[in-house]
Write a protein that holds these residues in place. Structure first.
Motif, PDB file in Angstrom:
ATOM      1  N   GLU B  92      17.849  25.331  15.611  1.00  0.00           N
ATOM      2  CA  GLU B  92      18.422  24.077  15.128  1.00  0.00           C
ATOM      3  C   GLU B  92      19.872  23.954  15.578  1.00  0.00           C
ATOM      4  N   GLN B  93      20.305  22.736  15.858  1.00  0.00           N
ATOM      5  CA  GLN B  93      21.706  22.521  16.210  1.00  0.00           C
ATOM      6  C   GLN B  93      22.585  22.703  14.988  1.00  0.00           C
ATOM      7  N   LEU B  94      23.789  23.254  15.224  1.00  0.00           N
ATOM      8  CA  LEU B  94      24.658  23.675  14.144  1.00  0.00           C
ATOM      9  C   LEU B  94      25.933  22.844  14.083  1.00  0.00           C
ATOM     10  N   PHE B  95      26.717  22.887  15.150  1.00  0.00           N
ATOM     11  CA  PHE B  95      28.039  22.266  15.162  1.00  0.00           C
ATOM     12  C   PHE B  95      28.539  22.337  16.594  1.00  0.00           C
ATOM     13  N   THR B  96      29.393  21.407  16.950  1.00  0.00           N
ATOM     14  CA  THR B  96      29.922  21.427  18.309  1.00  0.00           C
ATOM     15  C   THR B  96      31.384  21.838  18.290  1.00  0.00           C
ATOM     16  N   VAL B 173      25.898  31.167   9.137  1.00  0.00           N
ATOM     17  CA  VAL B 173      25.666  31.748   7.814  1.00  0.00           C
ATOM     18  C   VAL B 173      25.833  30.680   6.738  1.00  0.00           C
ATOM     19  N   LYS B 174      26.873  29.900   6.866  1.00  0.00           N
ATOM     20  CA  LYS B 174      27.116  28.816   5.911  1.00  0.00           C
ATOM     21  C   LYS B 174      25.927  27.855   5.874  1.00  0.00           C
ATOM     22  N   ARG B 175      25.431  27.493   7.037  1.00  0.00           N
ATOM     23  CA  ARG B 175      24.331  26.538   7.109  1.00  0.00           C
ATOM     24  C   ARG B 175      23.056  27.096   6.488  1.00  0.00           C
ATOM     25  N   ILE B 176      22.714  28.349   6.809  1.00  0.00           N
ATOM     26  CA  ILE B 176      21.451  28.877   6.288  1.00  0.00           C
ATOM     27  C   ILE B 176      21.550  29.075   4.776  1.00  0.00           C
ATOM     28  N   ARG B 177      22.719  29.429   4.280  1.00  0.00           N
ATOM     29  CA  ARG B 177      22.875  29.530   2.822  1.00  0.00           C
ATOM     30  C   ARG B 177      22.654  28.179   2.162  1.00  0.00           C
ATOM     31  N   GLY B 178      23.179  27.133   2.776  1.00  0.00           N
ATOM     32  CA  GLY B 178      23.002  25.797   2.221  1.00  0.00           C
ATOM     33  C   GLY B 178      21.549  25.357   2.248  1.00  0.00           C
TER      34      GLY B 178
END
Lengths: 252, 252
Positions: B92-96, B173-178
DNA sequence: GAAATAGTGTCTTTAAGACAGTATGTG
DNA sequence: CACATACTGTCTTAAAGACACTATTTC
């Protein structure tokens, strides 16, 4: 923490001097900004009518190319100010749209952003501009499903939008709905002071569904994000509500 | 829905023919992939040691430039497969990341992605490769605060990482926790069938904190995401737990 | 005083946490 | 049979929803 443009190890300086960045074909990179507000209990966005090809005549998000020495957020801020006059608002990166055929001219990758502004602020700016218009959104999905949204005029007629902008706006709606659950982002859509009812109306407009009044009040007061001002609204034809402000505004 | 490369209005074809995409200087666009897994109850990521400048010798995420006719996700998938052998996983795309000085060579904008793989699958691949290594993460913040993370070797020594990769991994890590709070993403870090205890261990590793066993079980069973297989684990020295599978795997 | 919404107190409902007790493999 | 963990049932606690009731302004 970002890598500086200094040699990191032996031999790196020579390597950098020899590096030729023009050897590969490169895409263009742009930013687009979905400017969201809540007007009369509905999520709305501010669009510009395209005067040039491609998609001439269609409505589009404010956007522009990223300068070579400019950060992405900096580019979004510049584009937002130059095309709408909006300054000093909440602005965050959203998602990067990079389908090879999303722009008919050439390969243009767009880093989508979204911004939040109180309607009071927007309407003052709108009076000075005749090339922008505020449209209501019609969101054909619930919760955080995501997907393209419709943009309608005052009569409810769907508008023709340029590029993948319906998806970009849909992504902005999805993101703000998600953030509302755990962050006090609703304040960004209100004037400096606001009533509990006003804040609830913002939340309801964003989420697209009614919220229980009692638990909303309890939850907001318990969150620590609200601060009493001791002031009350006036001229409202009923018992006036207390005005609150965002508790962390001073701290930030 | 993406705009096709067809004229949209009168005059557009002529405009497109005249358009010269080479008139502006353009940045390069790359993708990087943070490949996360859970090993022995800890979040870990798979890194490559850089053999070339810049940051020669430092560890880095698998990454590469985006081809002119390739989607961003397609580029990430290609890079992941060619550099690690990992195929057919959650991606999945995360951030640019676009800070003008993030790469000492030239302006390179990186579209960060993240992928999730079960450790069992990774270890099979690791046996075939000697240029990649799996490192544990040390996350110096709680919840979804975000920020750079440390990458440590088996002895706990922090490793030198290239570019802004500590921030990229932190963002993953922040994204998967969310996501864990509202989506069944934990299944992506497990084999096809798994026990309730195994799933809980994944959640605890990702969140970095223990979870109440009883309410976790109740919540998972109520979610509808789990499906009984009727099978049970064996050879465990205690009462065997039932094996579940992800309920929507068949539907997707 | 009527109308309308603000704000309070309390009961009910639902989800989470705690914990005791039973179940069932392996050694 | 001892051990270890799986699973079940029930009590307690905390948050959300429901609702009745009081408060305060404008017209």
């Amino acid at each position: 923490m970002v890598a500086a443009r200094d040699p990191q190890s032996p031999g790196e300086a020579e390597f950098l001097a020899d590096y030729d960045p023009s050897q590969f074909e490169r895409p263009s990179v742009a930013v687009d900004v979905t400017l969201l507000t809540v007007r009369d209990g509905r999520l709305s966005t501010w669009l510009l009518q395209r005067k040039q090809h491609p998609h001439r005549g269609a409505w589009s998000l404010p956007g522009g190319f990223v300068g070579m020495d400019e950060s992405l957020l900096g580019a979004a801020k510049r584009v937002l100010e130059s095309k709408t006059g909006v300054v000093d608002v909440f602005l965050e990166q959203l998602f990067t749209f990079g389908h090879p055929a999303r722009d008919p001219r050439t390969r243009i990758i767009s880093v989508a952003h979204f911004a939040l502004v109180a309607i009071e602020e927007l309407e003052a700016l709108a009076a000075e501009r005749d090339d922008v218009e505020l449209f209501d959104l019609e969101i054909p999905w619930e919760g955080q499903t995501g997907g393209a949204v419709d943009v309608v005029d005052a009569a409810g007629r769907p508008q023709r939008l340029a590029f993948d902008h319906p998806e970009q706006i849909g992504m902005a709606v999805k993101r703000i709905r998600g953030k509302l659950a755990y962050s006090p982002i609703g304040f960004q859509l209100l004037p400096h002071t606001f009533t509990m009812r006003g804040l609830q109306a913002i939340h309801e407009a964003v989420l697209g569904q009614p919220i229980n009044k009692d638990s909303f009040r309890r939850r907001m007061l318990a969150s620590g994000d609200l601060q009493s001002t001791g002031e009350y609204e006036t001229q409202v034809g009923h018992r006036p509500a207390e005005l609150y402000e965002f508790a962390r505004r001073a701290a930030v």
